[in-house]
Design a protein around this motif. Structure first.
Motif, PDB file in Angstrom:
ATOM      1  N   SER A  28      49.906  54.306  66.524  1.00  0.00           N
ATOM      2  CA  SER A  28      49.838  55.308  67.593  1.00  0.00           C
ATOM      3  C   SER A  28      48.409  55.402  68.109  1.00  0.00           C
ATOM      4  CB  SER A  28      50.317  56.671  67.089  1.00  0.00           C
ATOM      5  OG  SER A  28      49.464  57.115  66.050  1.00  0.00           O
ATOM      6  N   VAL A  29      48.279  55.929  69.324  1.00  0.00           N
ATOM      7  CA  VAL A  29      46.968  56.102  69.963  1.00  0.00           C
ATOM      8  C   VAL A  29      46.882  57.529  70.485  1.00  0.00           C
ATOM      9  CG1 VAL A  29      45.458  55.328  71.846  1.00  0.00           C
ATOM     10  CG2 VAL A  29      46.883  53.650  70.628  1.00  0.00           C
ATOM     11  N   GLN A  30      45.792  58.209  70.138  1.00  0.00           N
ATOM     12  CA  GLN A  30      45.568  59.585  70.623  1.00  0.00           C
ATOM     13  C   GLN A  30      44.709  59.567  71.886  1.00  0.00           C
ATOM     14  OE1 GLN A  30      45.881  59.378  67.015  1.00  0.00           O
ATOM     15  NE2 GLN A  30      47.842  60.299  67.559  1.00  0.00           N
ATOM     16  N   ARG A  31      44.912  60.578  72.703  1.00  0.00           N
ATOM     17  CA  ARG A  31      44.105  60.713  73.918  1.00  0.00           C
ATOM     18  C   ARG A  31      42.618  60.777  73.553  1.00  0.00           C
ATOM     19  NH1 ARG A  31      45.295  61.745  79.026  1.00  0.00           N
ATOM     20  NH2 ARG A  31      47.411  62.447  78.664  1.00  0.00           N
ATOM     21  N   GLY A  32      41.793  59.987  74.269  1.00  0.00           N
ATOM     22  CA  GLY A  32      40.353  59.976  74.020  1.00  0.00           C
ATOM     23  C   GLY A  32      39.897  58.929  73.021  1.00  0.00           C
ATOM     24  N   ASP A  33      40.850  58.253  72.372  1.00  0.00           N
ATOM     25  CA  ASP A  33      40.504  57.194  71.421  1.00  0.00           C
ATOM     26  C   ASP A  33      39.984  55.951  72.128  1.00  0.00           C
ATOM     27  OD1 ASP A  33      41.200  58.397  69.020  1.00  0.00           O
ATOM     28  OD2 ASP A  33      43.199  57.488  68.901  1.00  0.00           O
ATOM     29  N   VAL A  34      39.108  55.210  71.445  1.00  0.00           N
ATOM     30  CA  VAL A  34      38.928  53.787  71.736  1.00  0.00           C
ATOM     31  C   VAL A  34      39.487  53.078  70.507  1.00  0.00           C
ATOM     32  CG1 VAL A  34      37.327  51.877  72.129  1.00  0.00           C
ATOM     33  CG2 VAL A  34      36.890  54.091  73.196  1.00  0.00           C
ATOM     34  N   VAL A  35      40.648  52.478  70.669  1.00  0.00           N
ATOM     35  CA  VAL A  35      41.327  51.829  69.545  1.00  0.00           C
ATOM     36  C   VAL A  35      41.055  50.330  69.596  1.00  0.00           C
ATOM     37  CG1 VAL A  35      43.561  51.269  68.517  1.00  0.00           C
ATOM     38  CG2 VAL A  35      43.121  53.578  69.348  1.00  0.00           C
ATOM     39  N   GLY A  36      40.471  49.824  68.521  1.00  0.00           N
ATOM     40  CA  GLY A  36      40.271  48.387  68.401  1.00  0.00           C
ATOM     41  C   GLY A  36      41.517  47.741  67.846  1.00  0.00           C
ATOM     42  N   PHE A  37      42.048  46.758  68.557  1.00  0.00           N
ATOM     43  CA  PHE A  37      43.243  46.031  68.114  1.00  0.00           C
ATOM     44  C   PHE A  37      42.751  44.663  67.658  1.00  0.00           C
ATOM     45  CE2 PHE A  37      47.636  44.300  69.388  1.00  0.00           C
ATOM     46  CZ  PHE A  37      48.185  44.714  68.186  1.00  0.00           C
ATOM     47  N   LEU A  38      42.582  44.532  66.340  1.00  0.00           N
ATOM     48  CA  LEU A  38      41.824  43.424  65.772  1.00  0.00           C
ATOM     49  C   LEU A  38      42.729  42.423  65.059  1.00  0.00           C
ATOM     50  CD1 LEU A  38      38.833  42.479  65.090  1.00  0.00           C
ATOM     51  CD2 LEU A  38      39.159  43.682  62.918  1.00  0.00           C
ATOM     52  N   GLY A  39      42.450  41.143  65.285  1.00  0.00           N
ATOM     53  CA  GLY A  39      43.180  40.102  64.565  1.00  0.00           C
ATOM     54  C   GLY A  39      42.739  38.739  65.038  1.00  0.00           C
ATOM     55  N   PRO A  40      42.938  37.700  64.204  1.00  0.00           N
ATOM     56  CA  PRO A  40      42.563  36.349  64.621  1.00  0.00           C
ATOM     57  C   PRO A  40      43.404  35.874  65.801  1.00  0.00           C
ATOM     58  CG  PRO A  40      43.793  36.293  62.556  1.00  0.00           C
ATOM     59  CD  PRO A  40      43.536  37.734  62.857  1.00  0.00           C
ATOM     60  N   ASN A  41      42.977  34.804  66.455  1.00  0.00           N
ATOM     61  CA  ASN A  41      43.771  34.237  67.542  1.00  0.00           C
ATOM     62  C   ASN A  41      45.150  33.854  67.012  1.00  0.00           C
ATOM     63  OD1 ASN A  41      41.703  34.461  69.439  1.00  0.00           O
ATOM     64  ND2 ASN A  41      40.817  32.498  68.866  1.00  0.00           N
ATOM     65  N   GLN A 195      36.962  39.698  67.063  1.00  0.00           N
ATOM     66  CA  GLN A 195      35.618  39.849  66.494  1.00  0.00           C
ATOM     67  C   GLN A 195      35.418  41.255  65.931  1.00  0.00           C
ATOM     68  OE1 GLN A 195      33.613  38.613  70.171  1.00  0.00           O
ATOM     69  NE2 GLN A 195      32.775  36.876  69.027  1.00  0.00           N
ATOM     70  N   LEU A 196      35.352  41.329  64.615  1.00  0.00           N
ATOM     71  CA  LEU A 196      35.178  42.620  63.945  1.00  0.00           C
ATOM     72  C   LEU A 196      33.880  43.296  64.372  1.00  0.00           C
ATOM     73  CD1 LEU A 196      35.945  44.746  61.823  1.00  0.00           C
ATOM     74  CD2 LEU A 196      34.852  43.315  60.093  1.00  0.00           C
ATOM     75  N   SER A 197      32.795  42.514  64.492  1.00  0.00           N
ATOM     76  CA  SER A 197      31.489  43.095  64.845  1.00  0.00           C
ATOM     77  C   SER A 197      31.554  43.800  66.200  1.00  0.00           C
ATOM     78  CB  SER A 197      30.416  42.005  64.878  1.00  0.00           C
ATOM     79  OG  SER A 197      30.780  40.985  65.798  1.00  0.00           O
ATOM     80  N   GLU A 198      32.321  43.245  67.124  1.00  0.00           N
ATOM     81  CA  GLU A 198      32.469  43.821  68.465  1.00  0.00           C
ATOM     82  C   GLU A 198      33.237  45.140  68.408  1.00  0.00           C
ATOM     83  OE1 GLU A 198      31.393  43.952  72.153  1.00  0.00           O
ATOM     84  OE2 GLU A 198      30.813  42.273  70.863  1.00  0.00           O
ATOM     85  N   ILE A 199      34.360  45.115  67.680  1.00  0.00           N
ATOM     86  CA  ILE A 199      35.218  46.297  67.564  1.00  0.00           C
ATOM     87  C   ILE A 199      34.478  47.439  66.856  1.00  0.00           C
ATOM     88  CG2 ILE A 199      37.289  47.174  66.401  1.00  0.00           C
ATOM     89  CD1 ILE A 199      38.020  45.562  68.872  1.00  0.00           C
ATOM     90  N   GLU A 200      33.703  47.108  65.830  1.00  0.00           N
ATOM     91  CA  GLU A 200      32.977  48.128  65.065  1.00  0.00           C
ATOM     92  C   GLU A 200      32.026  48.930  65.941  1.00  0.00           C
ATOM     93  OE1 GLU A 200      32.284  47.025  60.451  1.00  0.00           O
ATOM     94  OE2 GLU A 200      31.198  45.782  61.863  1.00  0.00           O
ATOM     95  N   LEU A 201      31.445  48.276  66.946  1.00  0.00           N
ATOM     96  CA  LEU A 201      30.471  48.940  67.817  1.00  0.00           C
ATOM     97  C   LEU A 201      31.139  49.867  68.841  1.00  0.00           C
ATOM     98  CD1 LEU A 201      28.148  45.875  68.482  1.00  0.00           C
ATOM     99  CD2 LEU A 201      27.539  47.920  67.172  1.00  0.00           C
ATOM    100  N   LEU A 202      32.437  49.690  69.065  1.00  0.00           N
ATOM    101  CA  LEU A 202      33.096  50.397  70.164  1.00  0.00           C
ATOM    102  C   LEU A 202      34.175  51.389  69.730  1.00  0.00           C
ATOM    103  CD1 LEU A 202      33.527  47.342  72.554  1.00  0.00           C
ATOM    104  CD2 LEU A 202      32.170  49.371  73.038  1.00  0.00           C
ATOM    105  N   ALA A 203      34.925  51.007  68.701  1.00  0.00           N
ATOM    106  CA  ALA A 203      36.156  51.748  68.408  1.00  0.00           C
ATOM    107  C   ALA A 203      35.928  52.901  67.443  1.00  0.00           C
ATOM    108  CB  ALA A 203      37.194  50.787  67.832  1.00  0.00           C
ATOM    109  N   ASN A 204      36.680  53.981  67.635  1.00  0.00           N
ATOM    110  CA  ASN A 204      36.688  55.049  66.638  1.00  0.00           C
ATOM    111  C   ASN A 204      37.912  54.925  65.730  1.00  0.00           C
ATOM    112  OD1 ASN A 204      38.134  56.018  69.118  1.00  0.00           O
ATOM    113  ND2 ASN A 204      38.623  57.753  67.794  1.00  0.00           N
ATOM    114  N   ARG A 205      38.894  54.109  66.146  1.00  0.00           N
ATOM    115  CA  ARG A 205      40.048  53.810  65.296  1.00  0.00           C
ATOM    116  C   ARG A 205      40.376  52.333  65.441  1.00  0.00           C
ATOM    117  NH1 ARG A 205      44.794  56.357  66.788  1.00  0.00           N
ATOM    118  NH2 ARG A 205      45.635  56.025  64.724  1.00  0.00           N
ATOM    119  N   MET A 206      41.067  51.799  64.436  1.00  0.00           N
ATOM    120  CA  MET A 206      41.316  50.367  64.432  1.00  0.00           C
ATOM    121  C   MET A 206      42.741  50.060  63.959  1.00  0.00           C
ATOM    122  SD  MET A 206      38.978  47.522  62.507  1.00  0.00           S
ATOM    123  CE  MET A 206      37.422  48.210  63.054  1.00  0.00           C
TER     124      MET A 206
END
Length: 213
Positions: A28-41, A195-206
């Motif tokens: 689920s995604v809450q209003r105001g989240d930046v959700v990182g959707f992370l996984g290999p190609n 890229q985990l490093s990219e998501i870590e800098l942006l997302a508050n949830r993953m």
């Protein structure tokens, strides 16, 4: 006060022939989240996003956006979402401004020239409004793509691998723009990346997906 849930995915599955691209995925995604959707190609990120945008139909499971399903209100839901899937495409021999004018007309969005200039300024393209897109770098096209997704003032923005193919400076510019979408425009963002490093800098949830799970 609990944040409003605006995306609810339950037990989503999608097959292509014998290949199960997405297997029983829920998040689920809450209003105001930046959700990182992370996984290999090849993990199932793009398939899940295409289901989220009703570009493909899942085999099973339920997707609810803003409290409705696509069966109930497809047009109303899509009016509240902006997205970039793969790389944005433009009329290369027209200016950035002209491209936005055309996309606004196609989408049936009434915008003034002043508003278009403001959007281009927001994404860091001030001064380049009348330049042909053919001369734009990949990063500039990506930012113009984000300006295009903002034309109808969506509440939810879905970006599929937005920094792929960008040089380090381009990655920084897109990253800063995503943070501004959240902080200045209060947008909710789903951002897929391998890229985990990219998501870590942006997302508050993953959300992490691998081999469709």
């Amino acid at each position: 006060m609990q944040a409003e849930t605006i995306v609810k995915v339950e037990h989503l599955s999608k097959r292509f022939g014998q290949f199960e691209a997405v297997k029983d995925v829920s998040f689920s995604v809450q209003r105001g989240d930046v959700v990182g959707f992370l996984g290999p190609n090849g993990a199932g990120k793009s398939t899940t996003i295409r289901c989220l945008l009703s570009l493909i139909t899942p085999d099973s499971g339920k997707i609810e956006l803003f409290g409705s399903t696509y069966q109930q209100n497809r047009k109303g839901i899509l009016a509240r979402i902006g997205s970039i899937i793969e790389k944005p495409d433009f009329y290369k021999y027209l200016s950035a401004l002209k491209n936005l004018e055309i996309f606004a007309r196609i989408s049936g969005v009434a915008v003034t020239e002043k508003q278009l200039y403001e959007q281009l300024e927001f994404v860091g393209l001030a001064g380049r409004e009348k330049d042909k897109v053919a001369g734009f770098s990949h990063g500039m096209k990506q930012r113009l793509g984000i300006a295009q997704t903002l034309l109808h003032q969506p509440e939810l923005i879905i970006l599929d691998e937005p920094t792929t193919g960008l040089d380090p400076q381009g990655i920084i510019e897109v990253r800063e723009l995503i943070l501004r979408l959240k902080n200045e425009q209060q947008k909710t963002v789903i951002l897929s990346s391998h890229q985990l490093s990219e998501i870590e800098l942006l997302a508050n949830r993953m959300v992490i997906i691998n081999r469709g799970e």
